[in-house]
Design an enzyme around this catalytic site. Structure first.
Site, short mmCIF file in Angstrom:
data_model
loop_
_atom_site.label_atom_id
_atom_site.label_comp_id
_atom_site.label_asym_id
_atom_site.label_seq_id
_atom_site.Cartn_x
_atom_site.Cartn_y
_atom_site.Cartn_z
N ASN A 1 0.90 -1.31 0.16
CA ASN A 1 -0.04 -0.08 -0.09
C ASN A 1 1.00 1.24 -0.10
O ASN A 1 1.32 1.48 1.20
CB ASN A 1 -0.89 -0.18 1.31
CG ASN A 1 -1.86 1.21 1.50
OD1 ASN A 1 -1.71 1.95 0.49
ND2 ASN A 1 -2.07 1.38 2.65
N GLU B 1 -6.89 4.67 7.82
CA GLU B 1 -6.66 6.25 7.41
C GLU B 1 -8.02 6.73 6.87
O GLU B 1 -8.05 7.80 7.07
CB GLU B 1 -5.25 6.29 6.63
CG GLU B 1 -4.07 5.94 7.45
CD GLU B 1 -3.17 5.66 6.81
OE1 GLU B 1 -2.86 5.65 5.62
OE2 GLU B 1 -1.92 4.91 7.38
N GLU C 1 -5.38 -5.33 10.62
CA GLU C 1 -4.39 -3.92 10.42
C GLU C 1 -4.77 -3.31 12.07
O GLU C 1 -5.30 -2.24 12.19
CB GLU C 1 -4.42 -2.92 9.65
CG GLU C 1 -4.13 -3.43 8.13
CD GLU C 1 -3.69 -2.58 7.07
OE1 GLU C 1 -2.40 -2.85 6.90
OE2 GLU C 1 -4.22 -1.75 7.11
N LYS D 1 0.24 4.28 -0.28
CA LYS D 1 -0.49 5.63 0.15
C LYS D 1 -0.21 6.73 -0.61
O LYS D 1 -0.34 6.65 -1.86
CB LYS D 1 0.11 5.61 1.60
CG LYS D 1 -0.28 4.46 2.75
CD LYS D 1 0.13 4.82 4.13
CE LYS D 1 -0.30 3.34 4.57
NZ LYS D 1 -0.08 3.31 5.95
#
Ligand code: PGA
Length: 256
Positions: free
Chosen positions: A9, A98, A168, A11
């Site tokens: 990932n 997030e 996670e 991001k």
């Protein structure tokens, strides 16, 4: 036997040129190797075509980090699963902590997104996990259960082929603090039990559950080697080709 998935990932890192360069470096390191599992990189939307072009014909697949909860129409700034598929994506990450926190996304939108992802013929990676205060309060299992229960039973066609889970723990993401093997195995086994209750034992047995949160080359083998951990969703360590491939090496060794 569940096939491992190691997913990067990226991001908000790596535009098209830098993304293609990193994907190329990963491909070069994996050249000629026959892997026992699947490898995925999830760049920002705009880098998906460039990364997919590099990845074509090698073991690295491309995914997206998010998608719209609508397929088309007057939704300014959104990108739909079918567009992502056309751009080269095979997987879409949904419900990353997030996005839960900064975009205030909720179960309703996760359900809508995953249903559209499946309709487009893509696979969803559904993220979940408790915060530090919740773990400290002894609520880790209850939080995980509520997150899975809020979404999985409402999906139209989820199965072990088109849906991957990613546990996670929020306190482990980007902090350098990793769940211990005992903590990870406990929640993974518990998650599989909850999936069994919600979607049936066969789906639970075949569904891949990834671990995410400060996974790196030094701990990948141990974590991915746990009985109910079927790979990793990794942020920071996937921005360097050598570290990403080090994690893939750990997954290969764990599946050896
Ligand atoms: P990290 O991020 O590997 O940098 O901890 C994991 C994630 O957010 O998916």
């Amino acid at each position: 036997m569940r096939r491992y998935l190691v997913a990067g990932n990226w991001k908000l890192n790596k535009g098209p040129a830098a993304g293609a360069e990193l994907a190329q470096a990963v491909s070069n390191l994996l050249q000629g190797r026959e892997l026992k599992g699947d490898v995925l990189v999830c760049p920002p939307y705009v880098s998906i075509p460039a990364v997919s072009a590099v990845a074509a014909g090698n073991p690295v697949m491309t995914g997206a980090q998010n998608c719209a909860d609508q397929n088309e129409g007057a939704y300014t700034g959104e990108v739909s699963p079918s567009m992502l598929k056309e751009a080269g994506a095979r997987y879409v990450i949904v419900a990353h902590s997030e996005r839960r926190e900064y975009q205030r996304e909720t179960d309703d939108s996760f359900v809508a997104k995953i249903n559209l992802i499946h309709q487009a013929g893509l696979k969803a990676i559904f993220c979940y996990g408790e915060k530090l205060e919740e773990r400290k309060a002894g609520q880790a299992q209850a939080v995980v259960k509520a997150q899975l229960e809020g979404v999985l039973p409402r999906l139209e066609s989820a199965d072990a082929y088109n849906t991957v889970l990613a546990y996670e723990p929020v306190w482990a993401i980007g902090t350098g603090e990793t769940a211990t093997p005992e903590q990870a195995q406990e929640i993974h086994a518990y998650s599989r039990q909850v999936v069994g209750d919600l979607l049936g034992a066969t789906v639970a047995e075949h569904m891949r559950i990834l671990y995410g949160g400060s996974c790196k080359p030094g701990n990948a083998r141990e974590l991915i080697g746990l009985p109910d951990v079927d790979g990793g969703l990794i942020g920071g360590a996937t921005l360097k080709a050598e570290d990403f491939v080090g994690i893939i090496d750990g997954a290969e060794a764990a599946n050896g």
